[in-house]
Design an enzyme around this catalytic site. Structure first.
Site, mmCIF file in Angstrom:
data_model
loop_
_atom_site.group_PDB
_atom_site.id
_atom_site.type_symbol
_atom_site.label_atom_id
_atom_site.label_comp_id
_atom_site.label_asym_id
_atom_site.label_seq_id
_atom_site.Cartn_x
_atom_site.Cartn_y
_atom_site.Cartn_z
ATOM 1 N N ASP A 61 39.597 43.537 35.115
ATOM 2 C CA ASP A 61 39.151 44.065 36.393
ATOM 3 C C ASP A 61 39.746 45.452 36.659
ATOM 4 O O ASP A 61 40.683 45.896 35.997
ATOM 5 C CB ASP A 61 39.426 43.080 37.536
ATOM 6 C CG ASP A 61 40.902 42.784 37.750
ATOM 7 O OD1 ASP A 61 41.738 43.517 37.210
ATOM 8 O OD2 ASP A 61 41.208 41.822 38.463
ATOM 9 N N LYS A 62 39.173 46.140 37.620
ATOM 10 C CA LYS A 62 39.496 47.540 37.881
ATOM 11 C C LYS A 62 40.986 47.799 38.122
ATOM 12 O O LYS A 62 41.539 48.779 37.606
ATOM 13 C CB LYS A 62 38.672 48.041 39.070
ATOM 14 C CG LYS A 62 38.701 49.544 39.275
ATOM 15 C CD LYS A 62 37.703 49.949 40.350
ATOM 16 C CE LYS A 62 37.657 51.461 40.525
ATOM 17 N NZ LYS A 62 36.645 51.865 41.527
#
Length: 240
Positions: free
Chosen positions: A104-105
């Site tokens: 994820d980011k």
């Protein structure tokens, strides 16, 4: 010999089988001018196009396998329109490649990129059997109870996580080795126990270790690729 359309697109290195299925569902793939159903088979003589681009088996290139250290803020998607901070634009690799799985980011660390749709399919099919190792820091001190609870399963997303290896590395830091890949699993596990993840870095996937600086990548060695394929064969037999 007839080949399923998603396998055909993965074999020529256009995209993964999963991505191919999405393109088919979106009506972006045609065979001889007609939009096929998922599972449709194609012959070598058929005209296959994706968004008007002709796809041929002669396009197949040498397989590429990269180990990339994803920085925080980069998104693991090939969709350049939806996400400007995507992994493909960041790497700027001269040939078409796509990520295997996701980070994820806000997370960083190891992620694989390839043009080999078959290995993507094998890894995703075996996703509940191969090890992924992370180093995590949280917002307050952890203790023995935290380690034991994380190790023996935490209720998230309507299920109990699998038993896993967890080792404390410092007052607020621990190592965790997972063999499953639930959505934002580590963050959700920590949140359930009243902690908030501050940093999360993936440092190993199966036999491949993170050994390049943030934002850099390297190719798999021949030995790594050979061992990876051996591990995948074992995982697939267990998974099936």
């Amino acid at each position: 010999m007839a080949t399923r359309i998603n396998k055909y697109l993965s074999e020529v290195g256009f995209c993964s089988r999963r991505r191919a299925d999405r393109l088919i569902e979106e009506g972006k793939v045609t065979i001889n001018g007609k939009v096929p159903e998922i599972g449709t088979k194609v012959e070598d003589s058929d005209l296959v196009e994706v968004e008007g681009q002709r796809i041929e088996k002669s396009m197949k290139q040498k397989n590429i396998y990269l180990a990339f250290n994803k920085p925080v803020g980069i998104v693991c998607t090939t969709n350049k329109v939806v996400e400007p901070n995507n992994i493909i634009d960041f790497i700027k690799y001269p040939k078409r490649i796509f990520p295997i799985g996701r980070l994820d980011k806000p997370s960083e660390g190891l992620i694989f990129l390839t043009n080999d749709g078959d290995i993507v399919n094998k890894i995703l099919r075996a996703r509940n059997n191969h090890e992924k190792e992370y180093i995590v820091s949280v917002n307050r001190p952890i203790n023995r109870k935290f380690i034991q609870t994380m190790s023996h399963g935490v209720e998230i997303l309507g299920t109990i996580t699998k038993n896993c290896f967890v080792e404390q590395l410092g007052p607020n830091k621990f190592k965790i080795i997972l063999t499953q890949g639930l959505n934002r699993q580590i963050r959700r596990m920590c949140e359930t126990l009243g902690y908030r993840v501050q940093t999360l870095k993936r440092v190993r996937i199966m036999n491949i270790k993170l050994d390049v600086p943030p934002g850099k990548y390297r190719k798999f060695t021949k030995e790594e690729l050979l061992e990876l394929n051996k591990l995948l064969e074992k995982s697939l037999k267990t998974f099936d």
